[in-house]
Design a protein around this motif. Structure first.
Motif, mmCIF file in Angstrom:
data_model
loop_
_atom_site.group_PDB
_atom_site.id
_atom_site.type_symbol
_atom_site.label_atom_id
_atom_site.label_comp_id
_atom_site.label_asym_id
_atom_site.label_seq_id
_atom_site.Cartn_x
_atom_site.Cartn_y
_atom_site.Cartn_z
ATOM 1 N N ASP A 192 0.821 -1.214 0.000
ATOM 2 C CA ASP A 192 0.000 0.000 0.000
ATOM 3 C C ASP A 192 0.854 1.263 0.000
ATOM 4 O O ASP A 192 0.318 2.365 0.157
ATOM 5 C CB ASP A 192 -0.961 0.005 1.199
ATOM 6 C CG ASP A 192 -0.233 -0.071 2.533
ATOM 7 O OD1 ASP A 192 1.018 -0.146 2.545
ATOM 8 O OD2 ASP A 192 -0.912 -0.056 3.580
ATOM 9 N N VAL A 193 2.182 1.115 -0.171
ATOM 10 C CA VAL A 193 3.056 2.294 -0.209
ATOM 11 C C VAL A 193 3.820 2.378 -1.527
ATOM 12 O O VAL A 193 4.661 3.264 -1.700
ATOM 13 C CB VAL A 193 4.049 2.294 0.969
ATOM 14 C CG1 VAL A 193 3.325 2.379 2.292
ATOM 15 C CG2 VAL A 193 4.978 1.076 0.927
ATOM 16 N N LYS A 194 3.553 1.474 -2.464
ATOM 17 C CA LYS A 194 4.298 1.490 -3.724
ATOM 18 C C LYS A 194 3.959 2.741 -4.530
ATOM 19 O O LYS A 194 2.845 3.270 -4.468
ATOM 20 C CB LYS A 194 3.989 0.242 -4.536
ATOM 21 C CG LYS A 194 2.555 0.145 -5.041
ATOM 22 C CD LYS A 194 2.310 -1.146 -5.798
ATOM 23 C CE LYS A 194 0.864 -1.245 -6.262
ATOM 24 N NZ LYS A 194 0.562 -2.530 -6.914
ATOM 25 N N TRP A 195 4.950 3.207 -5.288
ATOM 26 C CA TRP A 195 4.729 4.362 -6.151
ATOM 27 C C TRP A 195 3.801 3.955 -7.294
ATOM 28 O O TRP A 195 3.824 2.802 -7.742
ATOM 29 C CB TRP A 195 6.058 4.874 -6.680
ATOM 30 C CG TRP A 195 6.851 5.652 -5.650
ATOM 31 C CD1 TRP A 195 6.963 5.355 -4.322
ATOM 32 C CD2 TRP A 195 7.615 6.829 -5.872
ATOM 33 N NE1 TRP A 195 7.757 6.283 -3.693
ATOM 34 C CE2 TRP A 195 8.172 7.201 -4.617
ATOM 35 C CE3 TRP A 195 7.896 7.608 -6.983
ATOM 36 C CZ2 TRP A 195 9.000 8.322 -4.474
ATOM 37 C CZ3 TRP A 195 8.715 8.716 -6.846
ATOM 38 C CH2 TRP A 195 9.252 9.078 -5.610
ATOM 39 N N ALA A 219 8.488 1.210 -2.558
ATOM 40 C CA ALA A 219 8.874 2.500 -1.974
ATOM 41 C C ALA A 219 10.305 2.823 -2.373
ATOM 42 O O ALA A 219 11.092 1.942 -2.736
ATOM 43 C CB ALA A 219 8.749 2.448 -0.449
ATOM 44 N N LEU A 220 10.641 4.107 -2.291
ATOM 45 C CA LEU A 220 11.975 4.575 -2.660
ATOM 46 C C LEU A 220 12.828 4.690 -1.407
ATOM 47 O O LEU A 220 12.437 5.361 -0.439
ATOM 48 C CB LEU A 220 11.880 5.933 -3.357
ATOM 49 C CG LEU A 220 13.194 6.546 -3.828
ATOM 50 C CD1 LEU A 220 13.785 5.722 -4.981
ATOM 51 C CD2 LEU A 220 12.982 7.996 -4.276
ATOM 52 N N TYR A 221 13.995 4.056 -1.428
ATOM 53 C CA TYR A 221 14.942 4.123 -0.316
ATOM 54 C C TYR A 221 16.114 5.007 -0.727
ATOM 55 O O TYR A 221 16.666 4.844 -1.832
ATOM 56 C CB TYR A 221 15.410 2.724 0.068
ATOM 57 C CG TYR A 221 14.297 1.919 0.700
ATOM 58 C CD1 TYR A 221 14.140 1.876 2.081
ATOM 59 C CD2 TYR A 221 13.376 1.230 -0.084
ATOM 60 C CE1 TYR A 221 13.101 1.159 2.668
ATOM 61 C CE2 TYR A 221 12.333 0.515 0.489
ATOM 62 C CZ TYR A 221 12.207 0.489 1.864
ATOM 63 O OH TYR A 221 11.168 -0.212 2.437
ATOM 64 N N VAL A 222 16.484 5.923 0.163
ATOM 65 C CA VAL A 222 17.457 6.957 -0.174
ATOM 66 C C VAL A 222 18.476 7.090 0.953
ATOM 67 O O VAL A 222 18.108 7.097 2.133
ATOM 68 C CB VAL A 222 16.762 8.325 -0.398
ATOM 69 C CG1 VAL A 222 17.754 9.336 -0.972
ATOM 70 C CG2 VAL A 222 15.547 8.187 -1.312
ATOM 71 N N LEU A 223 19.739 7.245 0.589
ATOM 72 C CA LEU A 223 20.794 7.547 1.553
ATOM 73 C C LEU A 223 21.120 9.032 1.507
ATOM 74 O O LEU A 223 21.360 9.587 0.428
ATOM 75 C CB LEU A 223 22.072 6.770 1.227
ATOM 76 C CG LEU A 223 22.186 5.317 1.678
ATOM 77 C CD1 LEU A 223 23.526 4.752 1.237
ATOM 78 C CD2 LEU A 223 22.030 5.193 3.190
ATOM 79 N N ASP A 224 21.119 9.671 2.666
ATOM 80 C CA ASP A 224 21.616 11.040 2.810
ATOM 81 C C ASP A 224 23.026 10.935 3.386
ATOM 82 O O ASP A 224 23.232 10.396 4.478
ATOM 83 C CB ASP A 224 20.705 11.836 3.743
ATOM 84 C CG ASP A 224 21.094 13.316 3.812
ATOM 85 O OD1 ASP A 224 22.236 13.657 3.466
ATOM 86 O OD2 ASP A 224 20.249 14.125 4.235
ATOM 87 N N TYR A 225 23.997 11.483 2.651
ATOM 88 C CA TYR A 225 25.395 11.359 3.057
ATOM 89 C C TYR A 225 25.671 12.039 4.392
ATOM 90 O O TYR A 225 26.459 11.554 5.199
ATOM 91 C CB TYR A 225 26.282 11.979 1.975
ATOM 92 C CG TYR A 225 27.770 11.880 2.239
ATOM 93 C CD1 TYR A 225 28.461 10.702 1.982
ATOM 94 C CD2 TYR A 225 28.488 12.974 2.720
ATOM 95 C CE1 TYR A 225 29.824 10.608 2.196
ATOM 96 C CE2 TYR A 225 29.858 12.887 2.943
ATOM 97 C CZ TYR A 225 30.520 11.707 2.681
ATOM 98 O OH TYR A 225 31.873 11.612 2.906
ATOM 99 N N GLY A 226 25.001 13.150 4.657
ATOM 100 C CA GLY A 226 25.310 13.939 5.849
ATOM 101 C C GLY A 226 25.911 15.264 5.435
ATOM 102 O O GLY A 226 26.016 15.598 4.259
ATOM 103 N N ARG A 227 26.333 16.046 6.408
ATOM 104 C CA ARG A 227 26.749 17.417 6.113
ATOM 105 C C ARG A 227 28.263 17.616 6.138
ATOM 106 O O ARG A 227 28.741 18.716 5.912
ATOM 107 C CB ARG A 227 26.074 18.393 7.079
ATOM 108 C CG ARG A 227 24.560 18.251 7.140
ATOM 109 C CD ARG A 227 23.885 18.535 5.819
ATOM 110 N NE ARG A 227 22.447 18.281 5.902
ATOM 111 C CZ ARG A 227 21.854 17.191 5.472
ATOM 112 N NH1 ARG A 227 22.564 16.232 4.880
ATOM 113 N NH2 ARG A 227 20.557 17.028 5.592
ATOM 114 N N GLY A 228 29.008 16.576 6.434
ATOM 115 C CA GLY A 228 30.452 16.677 6.388
ATOM 116 C C GLY A 228 30.991 15.831 5.259
ATOM 117 O O GLY A 228 30.250 15.266 4.453
ATOM 118 N N PHE A 229 32.314 15.718 5.185
ATOM 119 C CA PHE A 229 32.941 14.862 4.187
ATOM 120 C C PHE A 229 33.883 13.895 4.872
ATOM 121 O O PHE A 229 34.505 14.216 5.880
ATOM 122 C CB PHE A 229 33.698 15.686 3.142
ATOM 123 C CG PHE A 229 32.800 16.346 2.136
ATOM 124 C CD1 PHE A 229 32.279 15.617 1.069
ATOM 125 C CD2 PHE A 229 32.461 17.681 2.258
ATOM 126 C CE1 PHE A 229 31.443 16.219 0.152
ATOM 127 C CE2 PHE A 229 31.631 18.295 1.338
ATOM 128 C CZ PHE A 229 31.121 17.560 0.283
#
Length: 834
Positions: free
Chosen positions: A724-727, A793-803
């Protein structure tokens, strides 16, 4: 025809009411109306007061004997527009043709009193507005129209209908947008037909070229309505109030209990003679009359929810996430994601080459389980990949770079990892071994058995200087594994243009000449490799790679059979659409901030649809075959001739492969700080001018600046999936392209033309995802990887704010669809289930 028996006794009273209402409106909106049109947001009057009507509309209106009411009343009076007869004739013809079970009858009237007659209004499945130009309904009549929609009625607005009821917020919502003043000339333009599922657009050309009067909108409705088609502003003169690359022209929405469809087309008599335009109207009418179901929710941003799945790490630990660098989903819904090797910011890094621990880091494999909503650490590798930040002789981009699960993972537990083991580094020569290995996950414990390693493929990389490791991997439907490798080359020493400087080198190995790597047919760096892993941990070579490895050209022994694609710079993310087995890739470009008439194009980040083995150009050509200038010994600072993209030659002293290379294939998407798809006039030899003031930007929906291309998947809708969450199906076949950064950089779903995509054809349509995959510091600001899971559903990685580290914003997210299924409900279809 007019409505037979329509009560006209109240006509004079209604006319007096409209006169009084227009006088009142003028006092609250003086200066807003030009030629009877509202040119600013329509907010002077609220929705009609429900107490104005005691109508009781059958819910839903109409029935199996499908009827359409076509209204063409006008507030201005005078001569009737020739559009009226053309529109009536076309819609009558639509109703009389097509499959028998999709036909309907049409009743046309210019008498607005029909909207206060509940018995008559209840007979109609949908209402079409051809009219425009001021108040065509008095308050009671508009309240009747509202009651009709609340009962589940259908509405279709054509072109000038957007000018009706200019002081009504409710009618503005019904239409979706209001036209800006001006723009009345007929111009030929290209319509991008982005919705390939809705009955109003699925049979239309991808790029629909036609003349019309193209309206501009005072406020862009995208995200509030479901846009099915856009007009491409670069193909006509849109005027001062233009809307830019996102210029909706036809859209729909479920509104106030009913269904509303609007098209800004139909502003010319000849429109109604066009077969394609009539098909467009037919599809709109089929949906609004309840003859078919359709999805008009798929691009409404409020129908998506972005949820952060992982918590911030505990201080000094990577218990939730490492330095994000890639993800993959298992058939049971678990998400496996990797950390490259950067340590928590509080931990020390070793940069001294005399220290045996130089660059030593930990590449973690974490697993998120949707059933428990918990994260576990499946395993960790000791990698060369932790020297922190700094210049290119300090930092590194090696480490744990890619992950894939075997196609039979549920049975065998095999996990493939692309990484640089610390144990293999040569500190004296500053060389390392990159490898792709197979490990076995113990399904009972959820842990990787590190002793189970089978090294499939290994090759040398220089680690004296950073950068461009690549790392992504993907499977096709035949069990072939694609492996993306970066050019393993410094960004310096060429002023940010072609990485083709034969100097300098470290102990005999060049680190600034991508002709040694990406441009070399005998080197596995700067490539996308394709192999077929075998059960015993070895691999074979599938047919159709760029080389066999046994070519006799130029003496033989100068090619590698694993190479599927050469000439890529830093392909961190790749994907394969298993429905078509087409490869999709994106790679980061060099650093030059502007084009140079001496050296060539600015930095281009690139995306490509790769339908066959090919050379994508780097470091000889970029974008749509735009060449760089050659340089070589004895003085690399002096420019030589322009590269020939159709007959490139590798004449570097660092080349141990073929001199004569495969021709360059143009790429589909490229962008620079100045804009998307920069192109230039070319001379008689095909060399662009590279003068910035002569540039044409062929992809106006994106630009760069800080830029790092992050390729995404092609979405495939699975009707059998009960999630019930598929695009929704709207996104089926669309390719997701993004950037690490989130300002003007892309985060879009694009539609390609299958006839041209393999030869560098441009996208024919683009949809922004920035309100669905949310940007900003508290959203997914630094996109590092994305894929669809088995739940759709779409799974996404957010790298963060540093390097080169993880921080509190490093996270795994999930974006789900919450809009529900198509409308109307199956039980409310006028003629049974469809």
């Amino acid at each position: 025809m007019d409505l037979a028996g329509l009560d006209t006794s109240s006509t004079s009273n209604a006319r007096r009411t409209r006169i009084r209402r227009r006088a009142w409106a003028a006092t609250v909106a003086a200066g807003v109306v030009a030629a009877g049109l509202l040119s600013g947001p329509a907010s002077a009057r609220p929705a009609p007061d429900p107490s104005l009507t005691t109508m009781s509309i059958t819910s839903p209106p109409g029935g199996a004997n499908v009827r359409v009411l076509l209204f063409y009343g006008s507030a201005a009076g005078g001569e009737e527009s020739p559009l009226v007869n053309a529109g009536i004739a076309a819609i009558e013809r639509i109703g009389q043709t097509g499959p028998e079970n999709q036909r309907f009858t049409v009743t046309a009237t210019g008498d607005a009193s029909v909207f206060t007659n509940d018995k008559k209004l209840s007979r109609f499945n949908t209402i079409v507005f051809l009219t425009g130009g001021g108040d065509v309904l008095d308050p009671e009549q508009e309240a009747g129209l509202e009651a009709y929609m609340e009962a589940g009625g259908g509405f279709v607005g054509l072109h000038d209908a957007a000018r009706a009821e200019p002081y009504s917020d409710w009618f503005t919502g019904l239409i979706g947008a209001r036209p800006a003043a001006g723009q009345t000339t007929v111009q030929r333009a290209t319509v991008e037909v982005g919705d390939r599922v809705h009955p109003a657009t699925r049979s239309l050309p991808l790029e629909w070229k036609r003349p019309d009067k193209w309206l501009n909108w005072t406020e862009n409705p995208s995200g509030e309505v479901h846009t099915v088609a856009r007009v491409r502003e670069s193909t006509y003169r849109p005027g001062a109030a233009s809307n830019g690359w996102d210029h909706p022209v036809s859209w729909c929405r479920d509104y106030d209990g009913g269904r509303s469809f609007y098209t800004g087309m139909g502003g010319t008599v000849s429109s109604y003679d066009e077969t394609d335009f009539r098909e467009h109207l037919r599809g709109a009418l089929l949906w609004t009359t309840r003859l078919v179901r359709a999805d008009c929710k798929a691009t409404i941003t409020g129908n998506y929810t972005a949820e952060r799945l992982t918590q911030p790490n505990q201080p000094g630990q990577n218990d939730q996430i490492g330095e994000p660098h890639g993800l993959v989903t298992a058939p049971d819904g678990r998400v496996f994601y990797i950390g490259r090797g950067g340590a928590d910011a509080s931990q020390p890094v070793v940069t001294d080459w005399n220290d045996p621990d130089v660059g030593k880091g930990t590449g973690e494999i974490h697993v998120y389980d949707p059933r428990t909503k918990k994260v576990t650490l499946a395993g960790a590798l000791t990698v060369f990949g932790n020297k922190g930040g700094g210049d290119e002789l300090t930092k590194v981009e090696e480490g744990l770079l890619g992950i894939e699960l075997d196609p039979e993972f549920a049975r065998n537990g095999w996990v493939y990892l692309h990484y640089t083991p610390h144990s293999g580094i040569d500190r004296d020569k500053r060389m390392a071994e990159r490898r792709v290995s197979r490990f076995t996950l113990d399904h009972a414990t959820g842990k990787l058995d590190l002793s189970s390693e089978k090294v499939l493929l290994k090759w040398p990389v220089q680690i004296h200087s950073c950068c461009h490791a690549g790392g992504g991997m993907a499977w096709d439907s035949k069990g072939n594994l694609y492996i993306a490798t970066g050019d393993n080359n410094s960004s310096g020493f060429s002023a940010g243009y072609s990485g083709n400087n034969p100097q300098p080198s470290y102990k005999g190995v060049s680190f600034a000449d991508a002709r040694r790597t990406a441009g070399n047919t005998n080197n596995l760096n700067g490539k996308i490799l394709r192999i077929h892993p075998e059960p015993d941990g070895t691999y074979t070579l599938p047919e159709g790679n760029l080389f066999t490895g046994k070519e006799t050209d130029e003496g033989g022994g100068k090619t590698r059979g694993e190479i599927y694609v050469m000439g890529v710079r830093n392909p961190a993310r790749i994907s394969v659409d298993q429905k078509t087995d087409i490869l999709y890739a994106g790679w980061v470009g060099p650093d030059a901030g502007a084009p140079s008439a001496t050296w060539g194009p600015a930095k281009y980040d690139t995306f490509a649809v790769i339908t066959k083995a090919s050379n994508r150009g780097w470091p000889y050509c970029m974008g749509n075959k735009q060449p760089y200038r050659d340089r070589n010994l004895p003085d690399p600072s002096k420019p030589l001739g322009w590269y020939d993209c159709d007959h490139p030659k590798n004449e570097s002293p660092n080349n141990d492969g073929l001199v004569n290379l495969p021709p360059v294939t143009g790429n589909n998407i490229w962008y620079a700080p100045q804009g998307g798809g920069p192109d230039f006039p070319r001379d008689e030899n095909g060399v662009p001018s590279y003068k910035q003031d002569e540039a044409t930007y062929r992809l106006p929906w994106l630009k760069g600046g800080g830029q790092a291309a992050m390729n995404g998947p092609v979405y495939r809708y699975d009707e059998a999936n009960s999630s019930d969450v598929k695009w929704p199906a709207y996104w089926d076949g669309k390719w997701f392209v993004g950037d690490f950064y989130d300002a003007d950089q892309p985060r879009n779903a694009v539609l390609m033309d299958p006839r041209t995509q393999g030869d560098g054809g441009l996208p024919v349509h683009s949809e922004s995802l920035k309100k669905i995959v949310p940007v900003g510091n508290d959203g997914i600001k630094n996109l590092m990887g994305w894929t669809f899971g088995p739940d759709g559903a779409l799974y996404v990685l957010d790298y963060g704010r540093g390097f080169f580290t993880s921080d509190a914003k490093s996270a795994l997210w999930r974006v789900t669809y919450t809009g529900g299924g198509p409308t109307p409900a199956a039980g409310q279809l006028a003629r049974g289930t469809r």
